[in-house]
Enzyme design. Structure first.
Site, mmCIF file in Angstrom:
data_model
loop_
_atom_site.group_PDB
_atom_site.id
_atom_site.type_symbol
_atom_site.label_atom_id
_atom_site.label_comp_id
_atom_site.label_asym_id
_atom_site.label_seq_id
_atom_site.Cartn_x
_atom_site.Cartn_y
_atom_site.Cartn_z
ATOM 1 N N ASP A 64 -9.048 2.686 3.722
ATOM 2 C CA ASP A 64 -8.782 3.891 4.327
ATOM 3 C C ASP A 64 -10.129 4.657 4.691
ATOM 4 O O ASP A 64 -10.754 4.815 4.885
ATOM 5 C CB ASP A 64 -8.872 4.433 2.532
ATOM 6 C CG ASP A 64 -7.730 5.900 2.003
ATOM 7 O OD1 ASP A 64 -7.946 6.990 2.772
ATOM 8 O OD2 ASP A 64 -6.812 5.322 1.483
ATOM 9 N N ASN A 65 -8.938 5.487 5.318
ATOM 10 C CA ASN A 65 -10.269 6.347 6.325
ATOM 11 C C ASN A 65 -10.189 8.192 5.698
ATOM 12 O O ASN A 65 -10.781 8.719 6.193
ATOM 13 C CB ASN A 65 -9.936 6.405 7.047
ATOM 14 C CG ASN A 65 -7.875 7.678 7.478
ATOM 15 O OD1 ASN A 65 -7.587 7.383 6.282
ATOM 16 N ND2 ASN A 65 -8.228 8.736 8.429
ATOM 17 N N ASP A 92 -9.878 3.977 10.062
ATOM 18 C CA ASP A 92 -8.797 4.554 10.651
ATOM 19 C C ASP A 92 -7.852 3.679 11.207
ATOM 20 O O ASP A 92 -7.878 3.060 11.927
ATOM 21 C CB ASP A 92 -9.234 5.568 11.179
ATOM 22 C CG ASP A 92 -7.723 6.628 11.798
ATOM 23 O OD1 ASP A 92 -7.296 6.618 11.167
ATOM 24 O OD2 ASP A 92 -8.261 7.920 13.069
ATOM 25 N N THR A 103 10.723 6.211 1.062
ATOM 26 C CA THR A 103 10.880 7.273 0.129
ATOM 27 C C THR A 103 12.334 7.782 -0.131
ATOM 28 O O THR A 103 12.993 7.734 1.450
ATOM 29 C CB THR A 103 10.225 8.728 0.444
ATOM 30 O OG1 THR A 103 10.828 9.829 -0.514
ATOM 31 C CG2 THR A 103 10.533 9.251 1.962
ATOM 32 N N SER A 128 12.287 17.490 5.483
ATOM 33 C CA SER A 128 10.857 17.844 5.852
ATOM 34 C C SER A 128 10.255 17.098 7.368
ATOM 35 O O SER A 128 10.827 15.560 7.760
ATOM 36 C CB SER A 128 9.934 17.742 4.742
ATOM 37 O OG SER A 128 9.820 15.560 4.395
ATOM 38 N N HIS A 144 9.135 13.537 5.939
ATOM 39 C CA HIS A 144 10.600 12.317 5.351
ATOM 40 C C HIS A 144 10.322 12.014 6.544
ATOM 41 O O HIS A 144 11.722 10.791 6.796
ATOM 42 C CB HIS A 144 11.333 13.281 4.669
ATOM 43 C CG HIS A 144 11.121 12.982 3.151
ATOM 44 N ND1 HIS A 144 10.496 14.420 2.344
ATOM 45 C CD2 HIS A 144 10.672 12.614 1.971
ATOM 46 C CE1 HIS A 144 9.944 14.545 1.353
ATOM 47 N NE2 HIS A 144 10.427 13.265 1.154
ATOM 48 N N LYS A 186 9.467 9.262 7.937
ATOM 49 C CA LYS A 186 9.356 7.394 6.984
ATOM 50 C C LYS A 186 10.493 7.466 7.694
ATOM 51 O O LYS A 186 11.128 6.298 7.782
ATOM 52 C CB LYS A 186 9.565 8.146 5.495
ATOM 53 C CG LYS A 186 8.262 8.850 4.941
ATOM 54 C CD LYS A 186 6.880 7.719 4.604
ATOM 55 C CE LYS A 186 7.019 6.906 3.905
ATOM 56 N NZ LYS A 186 5.598 6.433 3.166
ATOM 57 N N GLN A 235 11.459 5.147 -2.498
ATOM 58 C CA GLN A 235 10.501 5.067 -3.979
ATOM 59 C C GLN A 235 11.069 7.239 -4.229
ATOM 60 O O GLN A 235 10.944 7.537 -3.662
ATOM 61 C CB GLN A 235 9.568 5.730 -4.196
ATOM 62 C CG GLN A 235 8.774 5.702 -5.052
ATOM 63 C CD GLN A 235 7.070 5.489 -5.066
ATOM 64 O OE1 GLN A 235 6.625 3.911 -5.892
ATOM 65 N NE2 GLN A 235 6.159 5.391 -4.906
ATOM 66 N N THR A 291 6.966 26.803 -12.693
ATOM 67 C CA THR A 291 8.129 27.727 -11.211
ATOM 68 C C THR A 291 9.134 26.834 -10.818
ATOM 69 O O THR A 291 8.440 25.805 -9.954
ATOM 70 C CB THR A 291 7.091 28.283 -9.886
ATOM 71 O OG1 THR A 291 6.407 26.857 -10.182
ATOM 72 C CG2 THR A 291 5.789 28.959 -10.463
ATOM 73 N N ARG A 333 11.320 26.194 -0.023
ATOM 74 C CA ARG A 333 11.885 24.973 0.954
ATOM 75 C C ARG A 333 13.525 24.990 1.594
ATOM 76 O O ARG A 333 14.360 25.517 0.425
ATOM 77 C CB ARG A 333 11.684 23.576 0.458
ATOM 78 C CG ARG A 333 10.406 23.287 -0.084
ATOM 79 C CD ARG A 333 10.642 21.939 -0.982
ATOM 80 N NE ARG A 333 10.085 21.627 -1.162
ATOM 81 C CZ ARG A 333 8.975 20.502 -1.939
ATOM 82 N NH1 ARG A 333 9.760 19.578 -1.658
ATOM 83 N NH2 ARG A 333 7.636 20.404 -2.535
#
Length: 389
Positions: A38-39, A81, A151, A186, A189, A192, A215, A260, A333
Site C-alpha cells: 500500500d502507499n 506506489d 463493484t 460516477s 465506478h 471499475k 461487490q 440524511t 448525486r
C-alpha cells in the site's frame, strides 16, 4: 506456529484499506503466506479532505506487529506506489504470488467527482495499478489468480434483472454471450468498468485467470481477527467522502443528527457484511478461476432501499434510547431515486458462502462501538460536501 508453509502465497494490493487489512488477517489466520502492499493514498486523501476515520488506526507495520503478537501469524508489509510499474514488478519477482487480491484503488465516488485534479488522480491511479498488476502477472507470475474487487455500481440501475457478469443476447436469429452492459454513475465506478474491460482483454489475449467480484456496499467492523485487539479494527469512515450510507446513518444516530436520506430514498443496492466479504474473497482464492477464464460473481447477500436502511437504523437506535430522526435532503448525486433492482447472486452461495444478514444485533453492536467513540465524531464531515454538478 510451525514455519512450514502449507497455504498459498497471497499478495494483497491495497492492504491498508477497509477491506484489505481484515482480508490480510483472514488469509494469514487460515495458514496462507501473506504480503500486503500500500502507499497510504486513502489516508493521505482522508487527511486532505478532513475525512479521517472515527477510530484511529495504526500504520500497516504497527498493525502487522500487533496481529503477530496476538496470533503468532506473520503478515509481511511493503510500502510503495503500485501505480509505479517498477514497484509492482519487484514485488511479483520477489514474492512470486499464487493469488493476487486487488483492492488498490481510490475507492470514493464523491472524491472522484470533486474536481478535475481528484478525477484525474482517481483515473490514473486506478487504471495504472490494474494495468501494472495485469502485466506483473503476465510477465512474472503467469499462473497466479487475480481476484479483483469490482463493484455492483458498474451495472447502474437497469430496468431488467442484473445477471452475474454475463448476459446471453439473441439478435436477428443469432445468439452470443457478452459482459452485462455497464452504466456507472460516477467516475470512480467508471474506472471499475474499465478495469473489467482490461482484465477481459488480457484473459482473452494471454489466458490469465481472473475472478471479478462485483461487490455491493459493505458494512461492519467486527471480524474474528479484528476483535482480538481494538487496534486491529478496520477503517471506519463516516464522512461524505469515504463513508458508506450505513456508517453515515449509524454515526448520525449516535450524534443526534437526523439521518440524511438523499432525495426520495428509493435508491436500492445490494449490501454485504464485512465477514461475508472475507468469506467471498477466500472462497474465490481457494477455488480459483480456470486458465483463460474471467469469472464474475455479484457479491451481495440482501437488497434494500435507503429509506428501508434508515428505518432499520431508527428502529435499533430508538431501542437504545437515541431518539433517531430521519430527514430527506437534496440529493448531491445524479442517480435514479426510484428504480427496479433485482441482481442475481447465486455463484458465491454455490461456492459455499454462508451469509450474515443485517439484523438488529449487528446494527446494535456497531452502534455500541460508535457510542464508545462518540467524542471523536466531527459533525461537519457528515453532510454532503461534493455535488455531481
Amino acid at each position: 506456529m510451525s514455519e512450514e508453509k502449507t497455504g498459498m502465497r497471497v499478495l494483497i494490493l491495497g492492504g491498508d484499506g477497509y477491506l484489505g487489512w481484515p482480508t490480510a488477517m483472514d488469509f494469514a489466520k487460515a495458514g496462507h503466506e501473506v504480503l500486503v502492499a500500500d502507499n497510504y493514498l486513502r489516508r493521505i486523501i482522508a487527511e486532505a479532505t478532513d475525512s479521517e476515520p472515527l477510530i484511529e488506526t495504526p500504520t500497516l507495520t504497527e498493525r502487522a506487529a500487533i496481529f503477530e503478537a496476538e496470533t503468532g501469524y506473520r503478515i509481511a508489509v511493503k510500502i510503495g506506489d503500485l501505480a509505479q510499474p517498477e514497484f509492482m514488478f519487484h514485488i511479483f519477482q520477489d514474492f512470486e504470488p499464487e493469488a493476487v487480491v486487488h483492492y488498490a484503488e481510490q475507492p470514493s465516488a464523491p472524491y472522484s467527482m470533486k474536481g478535475f485534479s481528484e478525477a484525474r488522480e482517481t483515473f490514473k491511479n486506478n487504471l495504472d495499478v490494474t494495468f501494472n498488476c495485469i502485466w506483473a502477472v503476465k510477465e512474472h507470475a503467469p499462473q497466479a489468480h487475480i481476484i479483483k474487487l469490482g463493484t455492483m455500481g458498474e451495472y447502474g440501475t437497469p430496468n431488467i434483472d442484473i445477471e452475474e457478469g454475463w448476459i446471453e443476447i439473441e439478435h436477428k436469429g443469432r445468439k452470443d454471450t457478452f459482459l452485462f452492459p455497464r452504466a456507472a454513475g460516477s467516475l470512480y465506478h467508471t474506472t471499475k468498468v474499465l478495469d473489467t474491460d482490461l482484465l477481459w482483454f488480457y484473459v482473452r489475449a494471454h489466458g490469465l485467470r481472473v475472478t471479478d467480484l462485483m461487490q455491493g456496499p459493505v458494512y461492519g467492523i467486527s471480524t474474528d481477527e479484528a476483535d482480538l485487539n481494538p487496534r486491529l479494527c478496520p477503517n471506519f469512515h463516516y464522512d461524505d467522502i469515504f463513508g458508506t450510507v450505513v456508517n453515515r446513518f449509524l454515526v448520525q444516530a449516535v450524534a443526534g443528527i437526523p439521518l440524511t436520506v438523499y432525495g426520495k430514498g428509493g435508491q436500492t443496492r445490494g449490501y454485504l457484511n464485512l465477514r461475508d466479504t472475507l468469506q467471498c474473497v477466500r472462497l474465490a482464492a481457494e477455488k480459483p478461476a480456470a486458465e483463460g477464464q474471467l469469472r464474475v460473481f455479484n457479491q451481495l447477500t440482501e437488497t434494500f432501499s435507503v429509506n428501508e436502511l434508515a428505518d432499520r437504523v431508527k428502529t435499533v437506535g430508538d431501542q437504545m434510547g437515541l431518539n433517531v430522526k430521519i430527514e430527506s435532503i437534496l440529493n448531491p448525486r445524479k442517480e435514479r431515486e426510484e428504480h427496479y433492482y433485482n441482481p442475481s447472486h447465486s455463484g458465491l452461495l454455490e461456492l459455499g458462502l454462508q451469509p450474515h444478514y443485517m439484523n438488529e444485533a449487528v446494527l446494535g453492536a456497531m452502534l455500541e462501538r460508535i457510542i464508545e467513540n462518540r467524542d471523536r465524531i466531527v459533525g461537519s464531515r457528515i453532510m454532503p460536501r461534493v455535488r455531481w454538478s
